[in-house]
Design a protein around this motif. Structure first.
Motif, PDB file in Angstrom:
ATOM      1  N   VAL A  48      40.462  35.042  61.738  1.00 15.16           N
ATOM      2  CA  VAL A  48      41.061  35.809  60.680  1.00 15.16           C
ATOM      3  C   VAL A  48      40.986  34.854  59.397  1.00 15.16           C
ATOM      4  O   VAL A  48      41.546  33.533  59.346  1.00 15.16           O
ATOM      5  N   VAL A  49      40.513  35.507  58.068  1.00 13.75           N
ATOM      6  CA  VAL A  49      40.396  34.750  56.908  1.00 13.75           C
ATOM      7  C   VAL A  49      41.620  35.199  56.266  1.00 13.75           C
ATOM      8  O   VAL A  49      41.555  36.631  55.867  1.00 13.75           O
ATOM      9  N   TYR A  50      42.559  34.581  55.835  1.00 12.37           N
ATOM     10  CA  TYR A  50      43.867  35.105  54.995  1.00 12.37           C
ATOM     11  C   TYR A  50      43.378  34.986  53.434  1.00 12.37           C
ATOM     12  O   TYR A  50      43.396  33.776  53.167  1.00 12.37           O
ATOM     13  N   LEU A  51      43.676  35.824  52.629  1.00  9.51           N
ATOM     14  CA  LEU A  51      43.606  36.102  51.279  1.00  9.51           C
ATOM     15  C   LEU A  51      44.620  36.224  50.610  1.00  9.51           C
ATOM     16  O   LEU A  51      45.227  37.255  50.784  1.00  9.51           O
ATOM     17  N   GLY A  52      45.347  35.544  49.706  1.00 14.57           N
ATOM     18  CA  GLY A  52      46.538  35.703  49.092  1.00 14.57           C
ATOM     19  C   GLY A  52      46.214  35.159  47.734  1.00 14.57           C
ATOM     20  O   GLY A  52      45.466  34.470  47.330  1.00 14.57           O
ATOM     21  N   SER A  53      47.084  35.560  46.728  1.00 11.52           N
ATOM     22  CA  SER A  53      47.090  35.192  45.360  1.00 11.52           C
ATOM     23  C   SER A  53      48.564  35.345  44.590  1.00 11.52           C
ATOM     24  O   SER A  53      49.542  36.116  45.230  1.00 11.52           O
ATOM     25  N   ALA A  54      48.825  34.831  43.529  1.00  8.75           N
ATOM     26  CA  ALA A  54      49.985  34.991  42.675  1.00  8.75           C
ATOM     27  C   ALA A  54      49.838  35.980  41.784  1.00  8.75           C
ATOM     28  O   ALA A  54      50.902  36.374  40.940  1.00  8.75           O
ATOM     29  N   SER A  55      48.823  36.809  41.726  1.00 10.28           N
ATOM     30  CA  SER A  55      48.633  37.840  40.710  1.00 10.28           C
ATOM     31  C   SER A  55      49.835  38.970  40.950  1.00 10.28           C
ATOM     32  O   SER A  55      50.237  39.543  39.875  1.00 10.28           O
ATOM     33  N   LYS A  56      50.148  39.381  41.979  1.00 11.02           N
ATOM     34  CA  LYS A  56      51.283  40.243  41.896  1.00 11.02           C
ATOM     35  C   LYS A  56      52.649  39.835  42.134  1.00 11.02           C
ATOM     36  O   LYS A  56      53.486  40.355  41.437  1.00 11.02           O
ATOM     37  N   SER A  57      52.662  38.669  42.861  1.00 13.59           N
ATOM     38  CA  SER A  57      54.021  37.900  42.784  1.00 13.59           C
ATOM     39  C   SER A  57      54.604  37.368  41.547  1.00 13.59           C
ATOM     40  O   SER A  57      55.809  37.350  41.248  1.00 13.59           O
ATOM     41  N   LEU A  58      53.600  36.926  40.771  1.00 12.92           N
ATOM     42  CA  LEU A  58      53.976  36.121  39.501  1.00 12.92           C
ATOM     43  C   LEU A  58      53.186  36.672  38.360  1.00 12.92           C
ATOM     44  O   LEU A  58      53.883  37.638  37.469  1.00 12.92           O
TER      45      LEU A  58
ATOM     46  N   ILE B 280      43.186  25.138  54.026  1.00  7.51           N
ATOM     47  CA  ILE B 280      43.223  26.169  52.668  1.00  7.51           C
ATOM     48  C   ILE B 280      42.530  25.653  51.691  1.00  7.51           C
ATOM     49  O   ILE B 280      42.410  24.347  51.422  1.00  7.51           O
ATOM     50  N   VAL B 281      41.993  26.589  50.818  1.00  7.91           N
ATOM     51  CA  VAL B 281      41.042  26.428  49.710  1.00  7.91           C
ATOM     52  C   VAL B 281      41.672  27.233  48.786  1.00  7.91           C
ATOM     53  O   VAL B 281      41.783  28.524  48.766  1.00  7.91           O
ATOM     54  N   ILE B 282      41.943  26.672  47.608  1.00  5.19           N
ATOM     55  CA  ILE B 282      42.364  27.181  46.145  1.00  5.19           C
ATOM     56  C   ILE B 282      41.251  28.032  45.657  1.00  5.19           C
ATOM     57  O   ILE B 282      40.151  27.328  45.431  1.00  5.19           O
ATOM     58  N   CYS B 283      41.476  29.069  45.177  1.00 11.08           N
ATOM     59  CA  CYS B 283      40.504  29.812  44.153  1.00 11.08           C
ATOM     60  C   CYS B 283      41.108  30.342  43.173  1.00 11.08           C
ATOM     61  O   CYS B 283      42.472  30.162  43.045  1.00 11.08           O
ATOM     62  N   SER B 284      40.489  31.172  42.370  1.00 11.82           N
ATOM     63  CA  SER B 284      41.203  31.985  41.171  1.00 11.82           C
ATOM     64  C   SER B 284      41.796  33.038  41.310  1.00 11.82           C
ATOM     65  O   SER B 284      42.214  33.758  40.465  1.00 11.82           O
ATOM     66  N   GLY B 285      41.593  33.618  42.768  1.00  9.28           N
ATOM     67  CA  GLY B 285      42.137  35.062  43.074  1.00  9.28           C
ATOM     68  C   GLY B 285      41.253  35.773  43.930  1.00  9.28           C
ATOM     69  O   GLY B 285      40.206  35.189  44.439  1.00  9.28           O
ATOM     70  N   PHE B 286      41.553  36.937  44.544  1.00 11.51           N
ATOM     71  CA  PHE B 286      40.996  37.616  45.481  1.00 11.51           C
ATOM     72  C   PHE B 286      39.564  37.887  45.417  1.00 11.51           C
ATOM     73  O   PHE B 286      38.667  37.714  46.167  1.00 11.51           O
ATOM     74  N   ALA B 287      39.050  38.424  43.937  1.00  9.67           N
ATOM     75  CA  ALA B 287      37.873  38.551  43.501  1.00  9.67           C
ATOM     76  C   ALA B 287      36.801  37.339  43.735  1.00  9.67           C
ATOM     77  O   ALA B 287      35.806  37.452  44.177  1.00  9.67           O
ATOM     78  N   HIS B 288      37.406  36.008  43.287  1.00  4.66           N
ATOM     79  CA  HIS B 288      36.875  34.950  43.419  1.00  4.66           C
ATOM     80  C   HIS B 288      36.560  34.416  44.822  1.00  4.66           C
ATOM     81  O   HIS B 288      35.436  33.948  45.154  1.00  4.66           O
ATOM     82  N   ALA B 289      37.546  35.077  45.746  1.00  9.29           N
ATOM     83  CA  ALA B 289      37.230  34.614  47.126  1.00  9.29           C
ATOM     84  C   ALA B 289      36.099  35.427  47.798  1.00  9.29           C
ATOM     85  O   ALA B 289      35.449  34.832  48.642  1.00  9.29           O
ATOM     86  N   LEU B 290      36.198  36.812  47.306  1.00  5.92           N
ATOM     87  CA  LEU B 290      35.126  37.541  47.766  1.00  5.92           C
ATOM     88  C   LEU B 290      33.671  37.120  47.471  1.00  5.92           C
ATOM     89  O   LEU B 290      32.660  36.867  48.090  1.00  5.92           O
ATOM     90  N   ARG B 291      33.473  36.348  46.079  1.00  5.09           N
ATOM     91  CA  ARG B 291      32.278  35.762  45.640  1.00  5.09           C
ATOM     92  C   ARG B 291      31.991  34.571  46.467  1.00  5.09           C
ATOM     93  O   ARG B 291      30.784  34.344  46.618  1.00  5.09           O
TER      94      ARG B 291
ATOM     95  N   PRO C  22      48.863  38.106  37.048  1.00  9.84           N
ATOM     96  CA  PRO C  22      47.364  37.670  37.065  1.00  9.84           C
ATOM     97  C   PRO C  22      46.885  36.852  36.073  1.00  9.84           C
ATOM     98  O   PRO C  22      45.830  36.324  36.321  1.00  9.84           O
ATOM     99  N   ALA C  23      47.704  36.391  35.195  1.00  8.09           N
ATOM    100  CA  ALA C  23      47.166  35.406  33.913  1.00  8.09           C
ATOM    101  C   ALA C  23      47.205  34.038  34.640  1.00  8.09           C
ATOM    102  O   ALA C  23      46.361  33.406  34.034  1.00  8.09           O
ATOM    103  N   LEU C  24      47.862  33.925  35.549  1.00  9.39           N
ATOM    104  CA  LEU C  24      47.711  32.243  36.183  1.00  9.39           C
ATOM    105  C   LEU C  24      46.484  32.151  36.774  1.00  9.39           C
ATOM    106  O   LEU C  24      46.071  31.005  37.004  1.00  9.39           O
ATOM    107  N   ARG C  25      45.957  33.120  37.425  1.00  7.37           N
ATOM    108  CA  ARG C  25      44.526  32.904  38.063  1.00  7.37           C
ATOM    109  C   ARG C  25      44.386  31.899  39.030  1.00  7.37           C
ATOM    110  O   ARG C  25      43.695  30.883  39.164  1.00  7.37           O
ATOM    111  N   LEU C  26      45.491  32.098  40.131  1.00  8.08           N
ATOM    112  CA  LEU C  26      45.545  31.370  41.194  1.00  8.08           C
ATOM    113  C   LEU C  26      45.579  32.087  42.593  1.00  8.08           C
ATOM    114  O   LEU C  26      46.241  33.040  42.574  1.00  8.08           O
TER     115      LEU C  26
END
Length: 476
Positions: free
Chosen positions: A307-317, A177-188, A319-323
């Motif tokens: 498979v590369v699985y990509l998730g974030s806290a933007s919808k569940s919590l 697992i690698v932590i990023c700041s969101g889906f767009a960051h993962a794409l970058r 988007p201001a959290l940026r995780l």
């Protein structure tokens, strides 16, 4: 030429930046600098100035010079001096005019906001999050306050591995697992720059976020659209594009049209990845929110090495959290970390520790259960309003997620959007999500609205639904 010392008010701990002209007497120069600071608005009415003794010491001038300057400005009405209260900028000392911003004017907020893309901001679990933050800070080791690990805090990765296995059927361990700041960051991280982990072109669904397509285009990654039907993306079309080695899908709930990827197609896309040495990028953007059917497990569980699985806290919590998080095949971990760099430059270690505690203590599960009930009620209100006032309008994608798609009669989408804007209703048109290279033969364009039902506050939601129904076309 000017001198620009920073004057410190030692009695208050404040700093004061003054630009003193190099020519002329020191008293006159100090008065000119103070007048200009007040006139420009840099020193607002009521601002307390440093004591004249401190100011004189910092500027290297005589105390009498500073005292005389203060006294004269008091006499002119620029300053006010009271025994025991120090010297402050006078309340009537107004600046000559407002400072003009170089930023373009911000458009007014719409009266009703039914755009998709964010959860209910008022429902963020502030009390539980604060408690988790306190526990996390108390337990945090000293090294947590140093430069961050680009892979992310192990505490969070460990908790995420357990949670994703339990709730989403993901097969992984903390080291993948690698932590990023969101889906767009993962794409970058995967596609952007000279050190891109994955090559283009990338296959994508025929409907999706234009922002993501633009991000990929700026990175020089061409995208190839796959047509959609009621069973999701037609992954068999991948065989017609031998140069494609990766495909981006939203298999749990196609964005934005709705519906899960059919089980046969889930297996087929994994078989394609195995046979072509390719990868499936799984965007699980709202995997937690299911209402009328059993949750659909992650495709990643079928083959963690493809498979590369990509998730974030933007919808569940929020988007201001940026995780966000990436669950990677083992052979990609080091390559992604090499692109990310030697230190964490995006995701706050303290927020990571707080989220780890929040999940581990059960706060995340409780919040999600509460929000499922809340969003399901919002969804039901939308469906009921349409049944009552616009029964001729079809609605889809309502079994999951935070938005629905309203199917409009052909040729009416543009006029409906214009009417909505006139009414102060912000809502998205389905055409904005269609990939520009999607062929009409494979997938004819459809008119529709993408309606987000999470954003409006409770008191404003009924009026937003009324405004929506008002702009919908009448039955033919």
């Amino acid at each position: 030429m000017t001198d620009s010392p920073v004057v410190t008010a030692r009695s208050t701990g404040s700093d004061l930046h003054l630009e003193l002209p190099a020519t002329g007497g020191r008293r006159a120069a100090l008065m000119t600098a103070l007048r200009e600071a007040i006139r420009s608005g840099r020193l607002a009415p009521g601002t307390r100035l440093p004591p004249y003794r401190s100011l004189a010491t910092d500027l290297g001038i005589a105390r009498n010079t500073a005292a005389d300057a203060y006294a004269e400005l008091v006499a002119e009405g620029w300053l006010t001096a009271r025994q025991g209260s120090g010297t402050t900028v006078a309340e009537r000392a107004e600046p000559a005019g407002p400072v003009r911003s170089r930023r373009p004017s911000v458009p007014p907020r719409p009266a009703h906001d039914l755009r998709q893309g964010q959860p209910d901001a008022a429902s963020f679990p502030r009390t539980a999050w604060l408690a988790a933050g306190r526990r996390a800070l108390t337990a945090a080791p000293n090294e947590a306050f140093g430069p961050g690990d680009p892979q992310g805090r192990r505490e969070l990765r460990t908790v995420l591995a357990d949670y994703l296995a339990r709730a989403r059927g993901v097969r992984t361990d903390p080291d993948r697992i690698v932590i990023c700041s969101g889906f767009a960051h993962a794409l970058r991280l995967l596609f952007d720059g000279a050190g891109a982990v994955l090559p283009g072109p990338l296959a994508v669904e025929g409907y999706g976020l234009a922002f993501h397509r633009s991000l990929l285009a700026r990175a020089g990654v061409p995208t190839v659209p796959l047509s959609l039907d009621e069973d999701g993306a037609r992954v068999r079309e991948l065989a017609a594009h031998p140069a494609v080695r990766a495909v981006l899908l939203t298999p749990a709930h196609q964005f934005p049209t709705g519906g899960p990827l059919h089980a046969a197609r889930r297996s087929a896309v994994v078989d394609w990845a195995r046979g072509s040495a390719g990868l499936v990028l799984e965007d699980d953007y709202d995997g937690e929110f299911r209402y009328d059917r059993q949750p659909v497990g992650a495709v990643q569980g079928l083959d963690p090495d493809r498979v590369v699985y990509l998730g974030s806290a933007s919808k569940s919590l929020t988007p201001a959290l940026r995780l966000g998080w990436m669950v990677l095949p083992e052979h990609l971990v080091d390559r992604v970390l090499a692109v990310k760099g030697e230190r964490e430059g995006w995701a706050s270690a303290l927020d990571q520790l707080t989220l780890a505690d929040f999940i581990d203590a059960g706060g995340y599960d409780r919040h999600l259960r509460r929000m499922r009930r809340r969003y399901r009620d919002r969804r039901d209100q939308l469906v009921a309003a349409l049944e009552q006032r616009a029964p001729h309008i079809g609605v889809s994608g309502i079994s999951a997620g935070l938005h629905a798609v309203l199917r409009l009669p052909p040729g009416t989408e543009r006029s409906v959007l214009k009417a909505a804007a006139y009414r102060g209703l912000a809502v998205d048109g389905l055409a904005d999500y269609r990939h520009p290279l999607t062929g009409e033969t494979a997938m004819p364009a459809a008119d529709g609205l993408v309606v987000g039902y999470a954003t409006p506050p409770d008191h404003a939601y009924p009026a937003a639904l009324a405004a929506l129904c008002d702009v919908l076309p009448s039955p033919e």
